[in-house]
Scaffold this motif. Structure first.
Motif, PDB file in Angstrom:
ATOM      1  N   TYR A  89      -0.283 -11.200  10.675  1.00 41.94           N
ATOM      2  CA  TYR A  89      -0.545 -10.120   9.713  1.00 41.94           C
ATOM      3  C   TYR A  89      -1.563  -9.105  10.270  1.00 41.94           C
ATOM      4  N   GLY A  91      -0.861  -6.169  11.483  1.00 46.07           N
ATOM      5  CA  GLY A  91      -0.448  -4.783  11.260  1.00 46.07           C
ATOM      6  C   GLY A  91       0.626  -4.322  12.217  1.00 46.07           C
ATOM      7  N   THR A 132       5.841  -0.861   3.873  1.00 45.46           N
ATOM      8  CA  THR A 132       4.645  -1.552   3.397  1.00 45.46           C
ATOM      9  C   THR A 132       4.625  -2.950   3.993  1.00 45.46           C
ATOM     10  N   MET A 135       0.533  -7.429   3.795  1.00 41.03           N
ATOM     11  CA  MET A 135      -0.760  -7.317   3.132  1.00 41.03           C
ATOM     12  C   MET A 135      -0.850  -6.025   2.316  1.00 41.03           C
ATOM     13  N   GLN A 136       0.319  -5.478   1.997  1.00 42.74           N
ATOM     14  CA  GLN A 136       0.426  -4.231   1.228  1.00 42.74           C
ATOM     15  C   GLN A 136      -0.231  -3.054   1.960  1.00 42.74           C
ATOM     16  N   GLU A 137      -0.300  -3.163   3.274  1.00 41.02           N
ATOM     17  CA  GLU A 137      -0.846  -2.061   4.060  1.00 41.02           C
ATOM     18  C   GLU A 137       0.279  -1.082   4.402  1.00 41.02           C
ATOM     19  N   PRO A 138      -0.051   0.209   4.556  1.00 43.25           N
ATOM     20  CA  PRO A 138       0.987   1.194   4.908  1.00 43.25           C
ATOM     21  C   PRO A 138       1.382   1.044   6.378  1.00 43.25           C
ATOM     22  N   LEU A 139       2.683   1.133   6.597  1.00 44.87           N
ATOM     23  CA  LEU A 139       3.231   1.007   7.950  1.00 44.87           C
ATOM     24  C   LEU A 139       4.160   2.182   8.236  1.00 44.87           C
ATOM     25  N   PRO A 162       0.606   0.029  12.142  1.00 50.01           N
ATOM     26  CA  PRO A 162      -0.272   0.383  11.012  1.00 50.01           C
ATOM     27  C   PRO A 162      -0.436   1.906  10.894  1.00 50.01           C
ATOM     28  N   ALA A 164      -2.542   3.328   8.449  1.00 54.32           N
ATOM     29  CA  ALA A 164      -3.768   3.688   7.712  1.00 54.32           C
ATOM     30  C   ALA A 164      -4.642   4.638   8.512  1.00 54.32           C
ATOM     31  N   GLN A 165      -4.862   4.312   9.782  1.00 54.64           N
ATOM     32  CA  GLN A 165      -5.722   5.171  10.603  1.00 54.64           C
ATOM     33  C   GLN A 165      -5.103   6.545  10.802  1.00 54.64           C
TER      34      GLN A 165
END
Length: 483
Positions: A89, A91, A132, A135-139, A162, A164-165
């Motif tokens: 997990y 990313g 997504t 971990m519900q992070e944006p991809l 990932p 997010a950045q």
């Protein structure tokens, strides 16, 4: 069209400074907005293109280590691969599918399904798709087709990274662009305000000068000198025109007041005569009353004509048909000869100094008759035996350091009377001033003639006649017709 006209009328009612600032800021706002948006799009596309290239490289690296099991027994990954796809997990994920066979990265651990179905292409990068993670992070997902083998197997490989950045970088770019646009607009507004303050300062100075004219302790009659204060090169023509207009208006008002004073002074004599006769006798002869009333009516008509002459032309001599000077002078001379017939004077007209052919003057005939009538009547009262009227022309020249003036008509009246002493010559021309009360008159003739001469850009000069030894009056009137 009607809406546009109403809007234009409303804008026209706004202060000039506001309109100038709006005309400067509205185009600037459009340019800054359009330019900022274009720059934002370009920078976002650049970041997405860089991220796409990273995912493409990783997809090639992952595809290179995928293998097919013996006798085509499923997909497998080459052993010993440790990278960002190994962190659970973390990313970074990938998923390969060939038919019903699915192989996924270690980072997905025990998830059989992909992080999520693709949510749609990313704005500005149609190859990338939003997703997504576990971990519900944006991809961001990149999909490619790879050949695995031997034996050769066609597989679909999806690599996730990932976002997010990347999204933080995009938001930072947006904030920076917004702040830069606001700062630029604030700077443009300050510069526009400064430009309006500096640019309209000459108008404010001119407004202050004009306001000072209405103050109780204003400049008085010296309007031209007051408006000569510097207000800026751009407003100099307007300032000069205003000064000329105000000076001309002041001149017209002064002449109107002078006409009223002259008329008042001239009417006093016939009224005084009627009053004296009424005091001396119970009944005043009707003939005397009619004579004095006719004289007063003639005076009123005469000054009314002079006032109308002032109002007809803003620049003396610029309007009306040209006057035949010889013909007008001859008529006035004949009238004076009849008026002073009892004195048996010789009335001579000398035009030898005037050019041959028609002698025409661009001005009001009533003004020319007024000048000639006053001067010849005054000469007839004092002459012993002869009065001479000479016509001439003065060549063009410069006046008081100004531009060149056209040729002037010269009228010269001489008599063989006693003339004037130097002190009398100095005082002559003052309104109502008479040197001998035994001679009939109002003391206004020379003053009126001088005033008319000044109105036409000329002058009146007194001196001693070299030929007749009496008084010589020389009058110059601008406006002579040369063609």
């Amino acid at each position: 069209m009607a809406l546009a006209q109403r809007l234009a009328l409303q804008l026209a009612q706004w202060p000039m400074a506001t309109r100038i600032v709006l005309l400067a800021l509205v185009p600037m706002l459009v340019l800054v907005g359009a330019g900022g948006w274009w720059l934002r799009v370009q920078m976002h596309q650049s970041l997405l293109a860089s991220f796409e290239q990273v995912l493409r490289d990783k997809a090639q690296r992952v595809g290179a280590r995928l293998l097919v099991g013996p006798q085509g027994a499923g997909l497998r990954e080459q052993a010993g691969a440790v990278d960002e796809f190994s962190a659970i997990y973390g990313g970074w994920y990938w998923r390969a599918q060939a038919g019903k066979q699915v192989l996924r990265s270690r980072s997905l651990w025990d998830m059989d399904a992909p992080p999520t179905a693709a949510a749609g292409p990313a704005r500005g990068a149609p190859v990338l798709h939003l997703a997504t993670g576990p971990m519900q992070e944006p991809l961001l997902a990149y999909t490619s087709a790879v050949q695995i083998g031997p034996p050769a197997v066609e597989a679909t490989l999806v690599v996730y990274g990932p976002a997010a950045q990347l999204q933080d970088s995009m938001r930072q770019i947006d904030r920076t662009l917004v702040l830069a646009a606001l700062a630029l607009m604030a700077l443009a507004g300050a510069l526009a305000w400064l430009q309006v303050r500096v640019g309209l300062a000459p108008l404010r100075r001119l407004e202050a000068l004009l306001a000072a004219l209405r103050a109780p302790q204003g400049p008085g009659a010296d309007v031209a000198q007051h408006l000569a204060a510097p207000t800026g090169r751009d407003l100099q023509p307007l300032q000069a025109e205003l000064a000329g207009l105000l000076a001309h208006n002041a001149h017209v008002v002064a002449r109107a007041r002078a006409h009223a004073v002259d008329l008042n002074h001239a009417l006093k004599k016939p009224l005084a005569l009627l009053s004296a006769q009424a005091s001396a006798q119970a009944l005043v002869p009707a003939a005397e009353v009619q004579r004095q009333v006719a004289a007063m009516a003639q005076l009123v008509d005469r000054y009314q004509a002079r006032t109308l002459s002032d109002a007809l032309h803003a620049h003396p001599g610029a309007a009306g048909p040209a006057v035949d000077v010889r013909e007008c002078a001859g008529q006035v001379l004949q009238m004076m000869q009849r008026l002073h017939a009892a004195q048996e004077l010789v009335w001579a007209l000398d035009d030898g100094q005037a050019p041959a052919g028609p002698l025409r003057w661009r001005g009001e005939r009533a003004d020319l008759e007024e000048v000639l009538g006053n001067l010849l009547d005054n000469a007839g009262k004092w002459a012993a035996s002869e009065v001479r009227l000479s016509l001439g022309v003065q060549a063009a020249g410069h006046v008081d350091g100004q531009g060149a003036e056209g040729p002037a008509l010269v009228l010269q009246v001489e008599d063989d009377g006693p003339g004037m002493t130097p002190a009398q010559l100095q005082a002559a021309g003052q309104r109502g001033l008479r040197f001998d009360e035994t001679v009939q008159g109002s003391g206004l003739g020379l003053a009126i003639a001088g005033q008319i001469a000044q109105a036409y850009g000329g002058r009146l000069a007194l001196g001693k006649s070299s030929g007749l030894r009496g008084l010589q009056v020389r009058v110059e009137l601008r406006g002579l017709v040369t063609a």
